[in-house]
Design a protein around this motif. Structure first.
Motif, short mmCIF file in Angstrom:
data_model
loop_
_atom_site.label_atom_id
_atom_site.label_comp_id
_atom_site.label_asym_id
_atom_site.label_seq_id
_atom_site.Cartn_x
_atom_site.Cartn_y
_atom_site.Cartn_z
N THR A 84 -27.34 -4.46 -27.36
CA THR A 84 -26.40 -5.28 -28.13
C THR A 84 -27.13 -6.33 -28.96
O THR A 84 -26.82 -6.54 -30.13
N MET A 85 -28.10 -6.99 -28.35
CA MET A 85 -28.81 -8.06 -29.07
C MET A 85 -29.59 -7.50 -30.25
O MET A 85 -29.70 -8.15 -31.30
N VAL A 103 -27.78 -13.88 -27.76
CA VAL A 103 -26.94 -12.77 -27.30
C VAL A 103 -27.30 -12.39 -25.87
O VAL A 103 -26.42 -12.20 -25.01
N PRO A 139 -27.20 -12.63 -43.63
CA PRO A 139 -26.84 -11.37 -42.95
C PRO A 139 -27.48 -10.17 -43.65
O PRO A 139 -27.69 -10.18 -44.87
N VAL A 172 -31.38 -15.29 -32.80
CA VAL A 172 -30.17 -14.52 -32.51
C VAL A 172 -30.28 -13.69 -31.23
O VAL A 172 -29.42 -13.79 -30.34
N THR A 205 -28.51 -9.47 -38.68
CA THR A 205 -28.77 -10.89 -38.98
C THR A 205 -30.25 -11.12 -39.30
O THR A 205 -30.85 -12.11 -38.89
N VAL A 250 -26.97 -6.52 -33.02
CA VAL A 250 -26.56 -7.76 -33.70
C VAL A 250 -27.73 -8.31 -34.52
O VAL A 250 -27.56 -8.77 -35.65
#
Length: 533
Positions: A257-258, A11, A201, A7, A265, A261
């Motif tokens: 941000t990564m 990103v 998630p 993930v 996840t 996120v």
């Protein structure tokens, strides 16, 4: 939490500005995060709570990085000096390697502490009955193999791919060997079952309130700052090698941000990996698409072939990690730091020994504290120098310690201040100039030379001055008046001139006491001394 290699890279590929950096979990951040998490929740006694706290820390790490980028506060990471990072990374490498002795030697009962004393005590106390010689044979053999391939790749650049694929070859050979000989029946610890597919998630597993929310925030801020420092340093390194610009604030927003996120996840803190980035660079990657390719390969591996790693021995994983982290101990960099700046060397060693003999947190605190101390020392104790005229020149005046042939001007003391004059150093600057004057007056008296009539301050390096600085100059002027010595300023910058005029300082010292250059000031002062009886 293997999703950290899936993930976050995806990103980052769409948001980051580096063309070379490879995103994923890295040893130093993993160690730091694991150590801080283990202090709060025992992973073996409460694996669910441990996992939840990891996601919480990852969320706040990402949030910290995002806010730093959003408000353009990236300069904060510069407080971790290069020397401190070298020491911290070296100490972390030693700590990581020591932790891998459990897998390398086949020890089942191992200390949870990370300091070298506790680890080595645990290793030697279990030497008689706790070591597994089959495990040791596997671990040492492949550690030698990995070291040899790394040496080959370092000496022969065209074989850069050899150390890159060596870990995969080691895993395949060792796994097949253990399966064929059923070494797991003879005490060799294996990975066992690895769940296929992507983890679900984890938004509901993040602590946004309660006692662990605060702990997750603390852990997240620390690990996020370290991860950010490492990623930015790696990104800048490769950007300079390829001659392109790296947008620091954009990098922080992308990394933040990564990780935000990622925390939702089932990922833990990811950042830039130097080793994987180096492979990208040597392989000729030109864009961040390499992160997408890497994520897809890891995704296929998780979805299809994880059962094949059931018989992978823990010893081979320990060997791979030890081989990887040894490169973090940069002896050449430490030697260079010692030659250049002894204070930097103290910061480097403080961080190193803090990590090795105590913990990652202590090493980090020591590194930051020493770096701050250096900044404060440089701010509060700026350099000053006595200037003399360089031989065979008409207008060049330089530091007499740097230019021993430079000659002092009879009756005139020329002092240069190599810093802005603020409240933090103004009193020191005034007293240092007066000490220079006292020492020089004693020297001229002993040698029966003319007394000083003028004190010229070269203010070219003085980029700014505040009210405390001006007040210090006023006090210096009055102290000189008592000694019948006139104060003269040379080469003040526009900002300093404006503030001196605003404070009416030129009226205090008298008209014609501020000059464009030291040479002009010396010429006028000499002419006035010649006219005086």
């Amino acid at each position: 939490m293997t999703d950290s290699s899936v993930v976050p890279p995806l990103v980052y590929a769409f948001m980051g500005s580096s063309r070379d950096i490879a995103i994923g979990p890295v040893a130093v951040v993993s160690l730091l995060l694991g150590s801080l998490l283990q202090d709060e929740i025992d992973s073996s006694a409460n694996p669910v709570g441990y996992r939840h706290l990891a996601f919480t820390a990852t969320f706040f790490a990402g949030l910290t990085q995002f806010i730093l980028g959003l408000f353009r506060l990236g300069f904060l990471i510069d407080f971790l000096s290069h020397a401190a990072i070298v020491g911290f990374m070296g100490g972390a490498a030693i700590t990581i390697a020591l932790q891998q002795l459990k897998g390398l030697l086949g020890i089942k009962k191992f200390t949870k502490d990370t300091d070298i004393v506790s680890v080595m005590s645990s290793v030697f106390s279990s030497a008689r009955h706790g070591w597994n010689w089959n495990t040791i044979l596997i671990g040492i053999s492949f550690l030698i193999f990995l070291s040899v391939t790394k040496y080959i790749g370092k000496k022969q650049k065209k074989f850069f791919w050899v150390p890159a694929i060596a870990p995969l070859i080691s895993v395949i050979i060792s796994t097949v060997s253990v399966y064929a000989t059923r070494a797991d029946k003879h005490g060799v610890e294996i990975v066992k079952n690895i769940r296929k597919g992507i983890n679900p998630p984890s938004v509901k597993e993040i602590f946004f309130s309660g006692q662990y929310a605060g702990k997750g925030f603390k852990i997240g801020v620390v690990s996020g700052m370290i991860a950010l420092t490492e990623a930015v340093a790696i990104g800048r390194t490769f950007a300079s090698m390829k001659d392109y610009q790296l947008d620091g604030n954009k990098e922080m927003i992308a990394l933040g941000t990564m990780n935000i996120v990622g925390s939702m996840t089932s990922c833990y803190v990811a950042t830039g990996s130097f080793s994987r980035s180096a492979v990208n660079y040597m392989s000729g990657c030109e864009t961040a698409v390499s992160n997408i390719v890497m994520a897809c390969v890891v995704l296929l591996t998780l979805a299809l072939i994880t059962p094949l790693f059931k018989y992978t021995p823990n010893a081979i994983l320990a060997s791979i990690i030890i081989s990887a982290v040894v490169g973090l101990v940069d002896i050449e960099a430490v030697t260079l730091i010692w030659k250049i700046d002894k204070f930097d060397f103290i910061a480097c060693m403080g961080a190193f020994f803090g990590v090795v003999f105590s913990s990652v947190e202590v090493g980090l605190v020591i590194a930051v504290s020493i770096s701050f101390a250096k900044i404060l020392l440089q701010v509060t104790r700026p350099r000053t120098a006595i200037l003399g005229k360089v031989p065979r020149t008409a207008t060049v005046y330089r530091n007499i310690q740097q230019y021993p042939d430079a000659t002092k001007v009879s009756g005139i003391l020329i002092v240069r201040v190599d810093s802005a004059i603020y409240f933090s150093n103004s009193n020191y600057v005034k007293e240092r100039i007066l000490r220079w004057l006292a020492d020089e007056e004693e020297h001229v008296k002993e040698n029966s030379q003319p007394r000083f009539q003028y004190l010229i301050i070269e203010m070219g390096p003085v980029t700014d001055i505040d009210t405390s600085g001006i007040h210090a100059l006023e006090e210096l002027f009055r102290a000189l008046q008592k000694r019948d010595i006139k104060l003269v300023l040379a080469n003040p910058g526009p900002v300093v001139v404006d503030k001196l005029h605003a404070s009416k300082f030129q009226e205090l010292i008298g008209e014609g006491r501020i000059f464009l250059t030291v040479a002009d000031a010396v010429r006028i002062c000499n002419s006035k001394m010649e006219l005086e009886p």
